[in-house]
Scaffold this motif. Structure first.
Motif, mmCIF file in Angstrom:
data_model
loop_
_atom_site.group_PDB
_atom_site.id
_atom_site.type_symbol
_atom_site.label_atom_id
_atom_site.label_comp_id
_atom_site.label_asym_id
_atom_site.label_seq_id
_atom_site.Cartn_x
_atom_site.Cartn_y
_atom_site.Cartn_z
ATOM 1 N N PRO A 143 11.224 10.747 4.891
ATOM 2 C CA PRO A 143 12.167 10.518 3.988
ATOM 3 C C PRO A 143 12.358 10.388 2.803
ATOM 4 N N ILE A 144 11.847 10.351 1.488
ATOM 5 C CA ILE A 144 11.599 11.033 0.737
ATOM 6 C C ILE A 144 12.631 11.908 0.379
ATOM 7 N N MET A 203 3.180 5.738 4.735
ATOM 8 C CA MET A 203 3.492 6.236 3.229
ATOM 9 C C MET A 203 3.807 7.019 2.565
ATOM 10 N N GLY A 204 4.916 7.708 3.704
ATOM 11 C CA GLY A 204 6.032 8.483 3.973
ATOM 12 C C GLY A 204 7.096 7.407 2.949
ATOM 13 N N PHE A 205 7.571 6.755 3.670
ATOM 14 C CA PHE A 205 8.384 5.310 3.386
ATOM 15 C C PHE A 205 8.668 4.434 2.104
ATOM 16 N N ALA A 206 7.051 4.528 2.369
ATOM 17 C CA ALA A 206 6.693 3.731 0.653
ATOM 18 C C ALA A 206 6.687 4.925 -0.641
ATOM 19 N N LEU A 225 9.840 4.551 -2.323
ATOM 20 C CA LEU A 225 10.164 3.670 -3.193
ATOM 21 C C LEU A 225 10.099 4.132 -4.804
ATOM 22 N N ALA A 226 8.883 5.531 -4.879
ATOM 23 C CA ALA A 226 8.726 5.493 -6.226
ATOM 24 C C ALA A 226 10.274 6.691 -6.933
ATOM 25 N N VAL A 233 7.725 2.005 -10.214
ATOM 26 C CA VAL A 233 7.128 1.462 -8.833
ATOM 27 C C VAL A 233 5.620 2.479 -8.857
ATOM 28 N N SER A 234 6.109 3.646 -9.232
ATOM 29 C CA SER A 234 4.970 5.328 -9.605
ATOM 30 C C SER A 234 4.712 5.557 -7.387
#
Length: 275
Positions: A97-98, A152-155, A158-159, A164-165
């Motif tokens: 995702p990232i 966790m990958g999509f979260a 947000l970084a 966001v971190s």
């Protein structure tokens, strides 16, 4: 960029990369507050290579084991039953995702998303989300699932917004799906490796191109800043892995709230400029 700024930003990057307080936000704030301008998203991404080298060194045994079982699993049905084979795939899948969103929104990442009003706001918002996940998460599992990996990958995406971190976003998601703190933290570090190395290598070309947005740093300064981030980052990993076995993330929640509020105050008084 001055040599003092090079050393300070490398130190800041190493200290903050693995803590859920956003290293990119700290590099952005420190460069603006003390050195009169933004070092730039590309410079930040490149010196993050130093902290990821620290991850490689710290988790070398884990990484070698995962790579070995992953390659074996490509040809062996027996190896595919090993939990580490699944974990290796979860890291690959969680990194996708990232990679996609980072490429699609690279222009915004280098410009509009580095506005300090956005940074301060998300520092506060994601502090509250981390607090809720840390307090209400069941924290009853050590083994990851595909669902955990995707969450966790999509979260992690947000970084891409400073404040966001990377670790804060993925830790919040990990705690929310029921993982224990040490396991969520370990997976957060492993998940960051492909994303950070990809972004760092990609940003090297931008850093030394005519289109670079941010301060100009020499090759020597970039190497020294990356080396500083590596040395300090390794110590930070060791400390955090020990800390989370017996403590909650409350310390980081309060720190984020204070820093976010302080940046808003400095922006309001004109001490900091948002862009």
């Amino acid at each position: 960029m001055t040599w003092l700024e090079t050393l300070v930003l490398g130190l800041v990057q190493g200290l903050t990369e693995f803590l859920p307080i956003s290293s990119s936000a700290h590099v952005r704030i420190v460069s603006e507050l003390f050195f009169g301008g933004d070092a730039g998203a590309s410079y930040t991404a490149v010196i993050q290579l130093g902290t990821e080298l620290a991850v490689l060194l710290y988790f070398m045994k884990d990484i070698v084991r995962l790579l070995r079982i992953w390659f074996r699993g490509l040809v062996s049905a027996e190896a595919r039953q090993d939990p580490d084979y699944k974990l290796a795939w979860y890291i690959i899948i969680g990194s996708l995702p990232i990679a996609v969103l980072g490429y699609l929104f690279q222009d915004a990442i280098r410009t509009s998303l580095r506005n300090l009003w956005i940074t301060a706001t998300v520092l506060i918002v994601f502090a509250l989300l981390l607090m809720v996940a840390d307090r209400l998460g069941r924290q009853e599992r050590d083994n990851l699932t595909l669902r955990d990996s995707l969450a966790m990958g999509f979260a992690q995406c947000l970084a891409l917004i400073p404040g966001v971190s990377r670790s804060g976003g993925t830790l919040t998601a990990g705690l929310a799906v029921g993982l224990r703190r040490p396991q969520a933290t370990r997976y957060t570090f492993l998940l960051a490796i492909p994303a950070v190395f990809g972004a760092g290598v990609f940003s090297i070309f931008d850093l030394f191109s005519a289109e670079h947005v941010g301060k100009e740093a020499s090759i020597a300064q970039t190497i020294v800043g990356t080396g500083m981030a590596f040395a300090v980052g390794y110590a930070s990993i060791a400390w955090l892995m020990k800390y989370v076995t017996t403590h909650s993330y409350a310390l980081f929640v309060w720190y984020r709230l204070v820093i976010g509020g302080a940046v808003m105050l400095l922006l309001t008084t004109g001490t900091l400029t948002p862009t």
